[in-house]
Write a protein that holds these residues in place. Structure first.
Motif, PDB file in Angstrom:
ATOM      1  N   THR A 156      32.596  37.896  56.471  1.00  0.00           N
ATOM      2  CA  THR A 156      33.591  39.041  56.644  1.00  0.00           C
ATOM      3  C   THR A 156      34.827  38.829  55.944  1.00  0.00           C
ATOM      4  OG1 THR A 156      34.340  38.398  58.790  1.00  0.00           O
ATOM      5  CG2 THR A 156      32.388  39.729  58.542  1.00  0.00           C
ATOM      6  N   ALA A 157      35.293  37.701  55.615  1.00  0.00           N
ATOM      7  CA  ALA A 157      36.518  37.510  54.972  1.00  0.00           C
ATOM      8  C   ALA A 157      36.745  38.507  53.634  1.00  0.00           C
ATOM      9  CB  ALA A 157      36.775  36.232  54.509  1.00  0.00           C
ATOM     10  N   PRO A 158      37.707  39.297  53.270  1.00  0.00           N
ATOM     11  CA  PRO A 158      37.926  40.166  52.307  1.00  0.00           C
ATOM     12  C   PRO A 158      38.080  39.178  51.025  1.00  0.00           C
ATOM     13  CG  PRO A 158      39.317  40.853  54.011  1.00  0.00           C
ATOM     14  CD  PRO A 158      38.720  39.508  54.585  1.00  0.00           C
ATOM     15  N   LEU A 159      37.268  39.282  49.949  1.00  0.00           N
ATOM     16  CA  LEU A 159      37.262  38.603  48.718  1.00  0.00           C
ATOM     17  C   LEU A 159      37.790  39.297  47.575  1.00  0.00           C
ATOM     18  CD1 LEU A 159      36.343  35.713  47.913  1.00  0.00           C
ATOM     19  CD2 LEU A 159      34.160  36.565  47.085  1.00  0.00           C
ATOM     20  N   VAL A 160      38.687  38.644  47.073  1.00  0.00           N
ATOM     21  CA  VAL A 160      39.199  39.273  45.566  1.00  0.00           C
ATOM     22  C   VAL A 160      38.899  38.385  44.596  1.00  0.00           C
ATOM     23  CG1 VAL A 160      41.321  39.824  44.550  1.00  0.00           C
ATOM     24  CG2 VAL A 160      41.107  40.245  46.610  1.00  0.00           C
ATOM     25  N   VAL A 161      38.375  38.906  43.614  1.00  0.00           N
ATOM     26  CA  VAL A 161      38.018  37.995  42.346  1.00  0.00           C
ATOM     27  C   VAL A 161      38.660  38.461  41.080  1.00  0.00           C
ATOM     28  CG1 VAL A 161      36.007  37.504  40.949  1.00  0.00           C
ATOM     29  CG2 VAL A 161      35.701  37.413  43.214  1.00  0.00           C
ATOM     30  N   CYS A 162      39.251  37.459  40.378  1.00  0.00           N
ATOM     31  CA  CYS A 162      39.685  37.701  39.227  1.00  0.00           C
ATOM     32  C   CYS A 162      39.006  36.711  37.813  1.00  0.00           C
ATOM     33  CB  CYS A 162      41.233  37.204  39.044  1.00  0.00           C
ATOM     34  SG  CYS A 162      42.038  37.429  37.503  1.00  0.00           S
ATOM     35  N   VAL A 163      38.368  37.478  36.831  1.00  0.00           N
ATOM     36  CA  VAL A 163      37.444  36.963  36.050  1.00  0.00           C
ATOM     37  C   VAL A 163      38.571  36.898  34.695  1.00  0.00           C
ATOM     38  CG1 VAL A 163      35.530  36.788  34.756  1.00  0.00           C
ATOM     39  CG2 VAL A 163      35.389  37.459  37.074  1.00  0.00           C
ATOM     40  N   GLY A 164      38.403  35.870  33.993  1.00  0.00           N
ATOM     41  CA  GLY A 164      39.167  35.679  32.705  1.00  0.00           C
ATOM     42  C   GLY A 164      39.731  34.460  32.261  1.00  0.00           C
ATOM     43  N   ARG A 165      40.037  34.182  30.975  1.00  0.00           N
ATOM     44  CA  ARG A 165      40.763  32.967  30.569  1.00  0.00           C
ATOM     45  C   ARG A 165      41.915  32.753  31.509  1.00  0.00           C
ATOM     46  NH1 ARG A 165      43.631  31.062  25.890  1.00  0.00           N
ATOM     47  NH2 ARG A 165      42.569  28.860  25.064  1.00  0.00           N
ATOM     48  N   LEU A 166      42.118  31.476  31.763  1.00  0.00           N
ATOM     49  CA  LEU A 166      43.546  31.007  32.352  1.00  0.00           C
ATOM     50  C   LEU A 166      44.565  31.127  31.617  1.00  0.00           C
ATOM     51  CD1 LEU A 166      42.160  29.044  35.651  1.00  0.00           C
ATOM     52  CD2 LEU A 166      42.332  31.277  35.516  1.00  0.00           C
ATOM     53  N   CYS A 167      45.297  32.100  31.119  1.00  0.00           N
ATOM     54  CA  CYS A 167      46.130  32.087  30.250  1.00  0.00           C
ATOM     55  C   CYS A 167      47.200  33.009  30.383  1.00  0.00           C
ATOM     56  CB  CYS A 167      45.581  32.183  28.844  1.00  0.00           C
ATOM     57  SG  CYS A 167      44.604  33.797  28.589  1.00  0.00           S
TER      58      CYS A 167
ATOM     59  N   VAL B 193      46.818  40.569  54.780  1.00  0.00           N
ATOM     60  CA  VAL B 193      45.627  40.357  55.401  1.00  0.00           C
ATOM     61  C   VAL B 193      45.256  38.814  55.210  1.00  0.00           C
ATOM     62  CG1 VAL B 193      43.147  41.002  54.456  1.00  0.00           C
ATOM     63  CG2 VAL B 193      45.018  42.463  53.581  1.00  0.00           C
ATOM     64  N   PRO B 194      45.481  38.246  56.466  1.00  0.00           N
ATOM     65  CA  PRO B 194      45.587  36.947  56.594  1.00  0.00           C
ATOM     66  C   PRO B 194      43.981  36.012  56.222  1.00  0.00           C
ATOM     67  CG  PRO B 194      46.717  38.000  58.425  1.00  0.00           C
ATOM     68  CD  PRO B 194      46.086  38.905  57.552  1.00  0.00           C
ATOM     69  N   SER B 195      43.024  36.849  56.413  1.00  0.00           N
ATOM     70  CA  SER B 195      41.754  36.095  56.184  1.00  0.00           C
ATOM     71  C   SER B 195      41.429  36.463  54.723  1.00  0.00           C
ATOM     72  CB  SER B 195      40.854  36.854  56.957  1.00  0.00           C
ATOM     73  OG  SER B 195      40.571  38.052  56.899  1.00  0.00           O
ATOM     74  N   ALA B 196      42.228  37.110  53.862  1.00  0.00           N
ATOM     75  CA  ALA B 196      41.576  37.340  52.484  1.00  0.00           C
ATOM     76  C   ALA B 196      41.496  35.977  51.582  1.00  0.00           C
ATOM     77  CB  ALA B 196      42.622  38.133  51.913  1.00  0.00           C
ATOM     78  N   ARG B 197      40.889  36.019  50.775  1.00  0.00           N
ATOM     79  CA  ARG B 197      40.512  34.818  49.503  1.00  0.00           C
ATOM     80  C   ARG B 197      40.446  35.322  48.506  1.00  0.00           C
ATOM     81  NH1 ARG B 197      41.594  32.760  53.777  1.00  0.00           N
ATOM     82  NH2 ARG B 197      40.883  31.436  54.991  1.00  0.00           N
ATOM     83  N   LEU B 198      40.964  34.518  47.291  1.00  0.00           N
ATOM     84  CA  LEU B 198      41.096  34.782  46.186  1.00  0.00           C
ATOM     85  C   LEU B 198      40.194  33.889  45.162  1.00  0.00           C
ATOM     86  CD1 LEU B 198      42.176  36.407  43.328  1.00  0.00           C
ATOM     87  CD2 LEU B 198      44.130  34.871  43.651  1.00  0.00           C
ATOM     88  N   VAL B 199      39.383  34.275  44.226  1.00  0.00           N
ATOM     89  CA  VAL B 199      38.806  33.546  43.445  1.00  0.00           C
ATOM     90  C   VAL B 199      39.171  33.451  42.081  1.00  0.00           C
ATOM     91  CG1 VAL B 199      36.372  32.517  42.677  1.00  0.00           C
ATOM     92  CG2 VAL B 199      36.891  33.076  45.083  1.00  0.00           C
ATOM     93  N   LEU B 200      39.694  32.679  41.371  1.00  0.00           N
ATOM     94  CA  LEU B 200      39.850  32.579  40.071  1.00  0.00           C
ATOM     95  C   LEU B 200      38.651  32.096  39.139  1.00  0.00           C
ATOM     96  CD1 LEU B 200      43.552  31.657  39.568  1.00  0.00           C
ATOM     97  CD2 LEU B 200      42.712  34.023  40.111  1.00  0.00           C
ATOM     98  N   VAL B 201      38.135  33.178  38.496  1.00  0.00           N
ATOM     99  CA  VAL B 201      36.878  32.623  37.748  1.00  0.00           C
ATOM    100  C   VAL B 201      37.182  32.484  36.127  1.00  0.00           C
ATOM    101  CG1 VAL B 201      34.397  33.044  37.225  1.00  0.00           C
ATOM    102  CG2 VAL B 201      35.287  33.760  39.208  1.00  0.00           C
ATOM    103  N   GLY B 202      37.163  31.394  35.678  1.00  0.00           N
ATOM    104  CA  GLY B 202      37.350  30.860  34.180  1.00  0.00           C
ATOM    105  C   GLY B 202      38.243  29.874  34.145  1.00  0.00           C
ATOM    106  N   ASP B 203      38.309  29.322  32.877  1.00  0.00           N
ATOM    107  CA  ASP B 203      39.293  28.090  32.710  1.00  0.00           C
ATOM    108  C   ASP B 203      40.115  28.334  31.646  1.00  0.00           C
ATOM    109  OD1 ASP B 203      40.263  25.560  32.946  1.00  0.00           O
ATOM    110  OD2 ASP B 203      38.286  24.579  32.164  1.00  0.00           O
ATOM    111  N   GLY B 204      41.129  27.548  31.267  1.00  0.00           N
ATOM    112  CA  GLY B 204      42.176  27.887  30.313  1.00  0.00           C
ATOM    113  C   GLY B 204      43.301  26.972  30.466  1.00  0.00           C
ATOM    114  N   PRO B 205      44.276  26.966  29.472  1.00  0.00           N
ATOM    115  CA  PRO B 205      45.521  26.115  29.643  1.00  0.00           C
ATOM    116  C   PRO B 205      46.453  26.451  30.661  1.00  0.00           C
ATOM    117  CG  PRO B 205      45.869  28.037  27.889  1.00  0.00           C
ATOM    118  CD  PRO B 205      44.450  28.183  28.384  1.00  0.00           C
ATOM    119  N   ASP B 206      46.276  27.499  31.367  1.00  0.00           N
ATOM    120  CA  ASP B 206      47.234  27.594  32.376  1.00  0.00           C
ATOM    121  C   ASP B 206      46.760  27.028  33.936  1.00  0.00           C
ATOM    122  OD1 ASP B 206      48.824  28.844  30.689  1.00  0.00           O
ATOM    123  OD2 ASP B 206      48.927  30.801  31.774  1.00  0.00           O
TER     124      ASP B 206
END
Length: 397
Positions: free
Chosen positions: A202-213, A232-245
């Motif tokens: 049930t944890a709120p999930l935020v996703v960001c898709v993109g080159r890490l730049c 929102v203490p239980s929230a999780r963030l996922v960064l999807v992608g790779d890159g120089p940053d």
């Protein structure tokens, strides 16, 4: 939809650098549609990245063109290598994607063949100072060697015109495969994603898709995330992608931020998300918000060229924030995480909007219409066949 009902099959050469991310997906979609329309299609691109194997799997002729991502001391060699590809392929039309391929292709062809340049976001927006002026002056000068400039948003076209870039323009908004990018319930979407093992269902999930730049602004999102998790203490963030940053982001991120790295298929991540965020500093028109909305997920994007045009009418006040403002970004993200009915409503609106406005078939059909127009005559009004013969003679001399 056929590209030509009579005569020989037209030969189209796509030139692309970069070879990953949204540009590669757009090129792949165009290749698929153009092969189906009866064209002979070749892609010239570096061998690394996903574009070459994806195009090859479609049955496209792929030529490995050695090219760095940014202009540099190897530019003359890159132009020579592309001229060799042009001699071998002898295309009827060249379509160059993004700033680097646009630079090399226009230098190699110099307007002697119908040439489409698609910036996918202007290069001069990525830099400052003398480098910005150099990039802007090139785009102004290089416009004379483009039969048509294709922009992915009206805002991108306006930025080009406002910056003194002349020429003939077409606006063809990006599109996505609305069959592949389709909704499922979030709890179903999260099943089978190993990275989420141990995360409460049930944890709120935020996703960001993109080159890490720098362009994609994940650093702003990571900064904003501290305020999001305060609310929102239980929230999780996922960064999807790779890159120089990636190293800097990992060092700055709290434990509630997860890194998925580069993935072969982004669909499961959209389906797992409660909310998708793209905090870009500049864009042409990113695919990630369109893909997310096609999956029925609400999005938060920054108020930059292209991004604002990707939103359904009426969603701006809740889903559009100023760029480089972590406080505003945190507020918008937290507000939506705390309002599930609103997220569900926005997701339904987004799905309807993308299926009617940003279906990939609209995009590929519009590009085919540009090709049909350009293949009738070459620059200067000469018949394509005559211009093509003259070009072959000049490039072999």
């Amino acid at each position: 939809m056929q590209l030509s009902s009579t005569g020989p099959r037209p030969r189209v050469l796509h030139v692309s650098q970069p070879v990953d991310g949204g540009v590669a997906r757009v090129v792949t979609d165009l290749v698929r549609a153009q092969l189906a329309a009866g064209a002979e299609v070749t892609v010239a691109c570096p061998a690394d990245g996903g574009l070459a194997p994806a195009a090859g799997a479609l049955g496209c002729d792929v030529r490995h063109w050695r090219a760095t991502r940014s202009p540099g001391p190897l530019l003359a060699r890159e132009v020579r290598d592309l001229r060799r590809v042009l001699r071998e392929v002898s295309p009827d039309l060249v379509h160059a994607h993004s700033a680097k391929a646009g630079l090399v292709a226009r230098l190699a062809v110099r307007g002697r063949l119908p040439t489409v340049f698609q910036p996918h976001a202007w290069s001069f927006e990525a830099v400052g100072g003398a480098t910005r002026l150099l990039a802007l002056n090139w785009e102004r000068a290089g416009a004379r060697w483009a039969s048509r400039m294709v922009c992915v948003s009206e805002a991108e076209r306006c930025t080009g015109r406002r910056s003194g870039i002349g020429g003939r323009w077409s606006v063809v908004p990006n599109g996505v495969d609305t069959d592949r990018f389709s909704p499922v319930p979030a709890h179903v979407g999260r099943s089978g994603i190993a990275l989420l093992d141990g995360t409460a269902p049930t944890a709120p999930l935020v996703v960001c898709v993109g080159r890490l730049c720098r362009q994609k602004g994940q650093d702003v999102l990571v900064e904003a995330w501290h305020e999001v998790t305060r609310r929102v203490p239980s929230a999780r963030l996922v960064l999807v992608g790779d890159g120089p940053d990636a190293p800097a982001l990992r060092a700055a991120a709290p434990s509630s931020v997860l890194f998925a790295g580069s993935v072969a298929d982004v669909v499961p991540w959209y389906r797992a998300a409660d909310l998708v965020v793209l905090p870009s500093r500049w864009e042409g028109m990113a695919l990630a918000p369109l893909e997310a909305m096609a999956c029925g997920r609400p999005v938060v994007v920054t108020d930059v060229d292209g991004a604002r045009e990707s939103l359904p009418p009426g969603q701006g006040p809740r889903c559009l924030v100023p760029p480089e403002r972590p406080d505003a970004l945190a507020g918008a993200v937290a507000d939506l995480l705390l309002d599930p009915p609103l997220r569900e409503s926005l997701g339904r609106q987004g799905r309807r909007y993308v299926t009617t406005t940003h279906d990939v078939r609209h995009m590929t059909g519009a590009v085919l219409d540009v090709y049909r127009e350009l293949l009738g005559t070459a620059p200067g009004g000469r018949a394509t066949g005559v211009a093509h013969t003259e070009y072959r003679e000049s490039i072999h001399s």
